[in-house]
Design a protein around this motif. Sequence first.
Motif, short mmCIF file in Angstrom:
data_model
loop_
_atom_site.label_atom_id
_atom_site.label_comp_id
_atom_site.label_asym_id
_atom_site.label_seq_id
_atom_site.Cartn_x
_atom_site.Cartn_y
_atom_site.Cartn_z
N ALA A 138 -32.96 51.50 68.68
CA ALA A 138 -33.50 50.93 68.37
C ALA A 138 -34.18 49.43 68.43
CB ALA A 138 -32.41 51.04 66.71
N LEU A 139 -34.25 48.76 68.89
CA LEU A 139 -33.32 47.17 69.51
C LEU A 139 -34.93 47.57 69.90
CD1 LEU A 139 -32.46 44.97 68.89
CD2 LEU A 139 -31.38 44.92 71.03
N GLN A 140 -35.24 48.53 71.22
CA GLN A 140 -36.36 48.69 71.79
C GLN A 140 -37.38 48.83 71.29
OE1 GLN A 140 -36.27 48.08 75.26
NE2 GLN A 140 -37.92 47.92 75.32
N LYS A 141 -37.60 49.43 70.06
CA LYS A 141 -38.14 49.57 70.03
C LYS A 141 -38.75 48.37 68.49
CE LYS A 141 -37.22 54.53 68.29
NZ LYS A 141 -37.02 55.67 67.06
N GLU A 142 -38.09 48.20 68.31
CA GLU A 142 -38.18 46.19 67.62
C GLU A 142 -39.39 45.46 68.30
OE1 GLU A 142 -38.08 45.57 64.45
OE2 GLU A 142 -37.35 48.07 64.29
N ILE A 143 -38.33 45.73 70.04
CA ILE A 143 -39.13 44.96 70.70
C ILE A 143 -40.36 44.60 70.82
CG2 ILE A 143 -38.84 44.10 73.70
CD1 ILE A 143 -35.65 44.26 73.47
N GLY A 144 -41.24 46.62 71.57
CA GLY A 144 -42.25 46.38 71.10
C GLY A 144 -43.02 46.20 70.54
N LYS A 145 -41.82 46.47 68.92
CA LYS A 145 -43.43 45.58 68.19
C LYS A 145 -43.92 44.55 68.17
CE LYS A 145 -41.69 49.61 64.39
NZ LYS A 145 -40.68 48.98 63.31
N LYS A 146 -42.61 43.59 68.54
CA LYS A 146 -43.12 42.00 68.58
C LYS A 146 -43.78 41.56 69.71
CE LYS A 146 -39.88 40.05 66.40
NZ LYS A 146 -39.93 38.79 65.41
N TYR A 147 -43.24 42.42 71.35
CA TYR A 147 -45.01 42.23 72.00
C TYR A 147 -46.29 43.18 71.40
CZ TYR A 147 -41.48 41.59 75.81
OH TYR A 147 -41.38 41.05 76.55
N LYS A 148 -45.92 43.73 70.18
CA LYS A 148 -47.56 44.42 69.83
C LYS A 148 -47.75 43.25 69.72
CE LYS A 148 -49.04 48.87 67.83
NZ LYS A 148 -49.28 49.66 67.82
N SER A 149 -47.20 42.91 68.24
CA SER A 149 -47.92 41.48 67.27
C SER A 149 -47.68 40.39 68.12
CB SER A 149 -47.36 41.99 66.75
OG SER A 149 -45.89 41.09 66.50
N LEU A 153 -34.39 39.08 70.66
CA LEU A 153 -34.34 40.54 70.41
C LEU A 153 -33.26 40.85 71.94
CD1 LEU A 153 -37.27 41.99 68.77
CD2 LEU A 153 -34.91 41.54 67.83
N LEU A 154 -34.39 40.33 72.97
CA LEU A 154 -33.37 40.30 73.82
C LEU A 154 -32.61 40.17 74.74
CD1 LEU A 154 -37.75 39.81 76.35
CD2 LEU A 154 -36.36 41.71 75.87
N ALA A 155 -32.54 39.28 74.52
CA ALA A 155 -30.79 38.41 74.46
C ALA A 155 -30.04 39.40 73.63
CB ALA A 155 -30.97 37.13 74.21
N LYS A 156 -30.35 39.87 72.79
CA LYS A 156 -29.18 40.85 72.11
C LYS A 156 -29.24 41.96 72.99
CE LYS A 156 -27.74 42.88 67.32
NZ LYS A 156 -28.69 43.11 65.98
N LYS A 157 -30.10 42.30 73.42
CA LYS A 157 -30.02 44.02 74.21
C LYS A 157 -29.39 43.18 75.43
CE LYS A 157 -33.09 47.10 76.85
NZ LYS A 157 -34.65 47.39 77.02
#
Length: 238
Positions: free
Chosen positions: A58-69, A76-80
């Motif tokens: 789930a966190l990886q999806k959020e990270i992808g959204k961050k990169y996209k925007s 989020l990377l630290a949390k991952k």
Amino acid sequence: MLDINLLLEDRGGIPEAIKESQRRHSAPVEIIDEVIAEYKAWTTTQFDSDQKNKEMNALQKEIGKKYKSKEDPSGLLAKKAELQKDKEELVAKAKEQEISWKNKLNLLRNIVHDSVPTSMDKDNNEIIRTYFHNGIEPVKKTDILSHHEVLTRLDGYDQERGAKVAGHRGYFLASVGVDLNLALIRYGPFDEVSGDGEDKYLIATSEQPISALHSGEWFEKPSEQLPIRHAGLLYLFP
């Protein structure tokens, strides 16, 4: 090894029957509760590990959204990274737990049938019946050699190399041992092993163990030691 499900009531297991079987074996009973407890602890750890995987996905999806925007995903990377560390610890813990409960499960004795008399050891086993072929009681001799002692004296088998290739009790027949074995094979026609309306033949091969006969050995003087000739027999029947 017994199936772990035999110890779990929620899976149709019969833990009390297994305990009674252990008692009749004169084996420890408390180990059954230990196996059950360790197995359940292992399943909990496995579940926690799976949950960490879901969180990371789930966190990886959020990270992808961050990169996209084009936003900063560092938080989020630290949390991952923390989740990854937690997951690795859980995986290692689960592996240790699995080894422990499986090792203990392997110590459980086979289930004793209800017809088997209870006995603490073989010395006080109950004798149900005694059978002598053709009613003739065999004479027990104490001044004779065992088969392996006879073969040793005749140089008829190689125990050391056999154990090296096949483990404990493995051996290679040699010299007169091979001759004797071949004579027995020729003496006993293979059709005699058929029965019950089905043909039952032995299919064996020899090249694999023979190829390992001299594994790990070093021939210092080839002119004196080589060539060495070995023969193997392969019987094929329809």
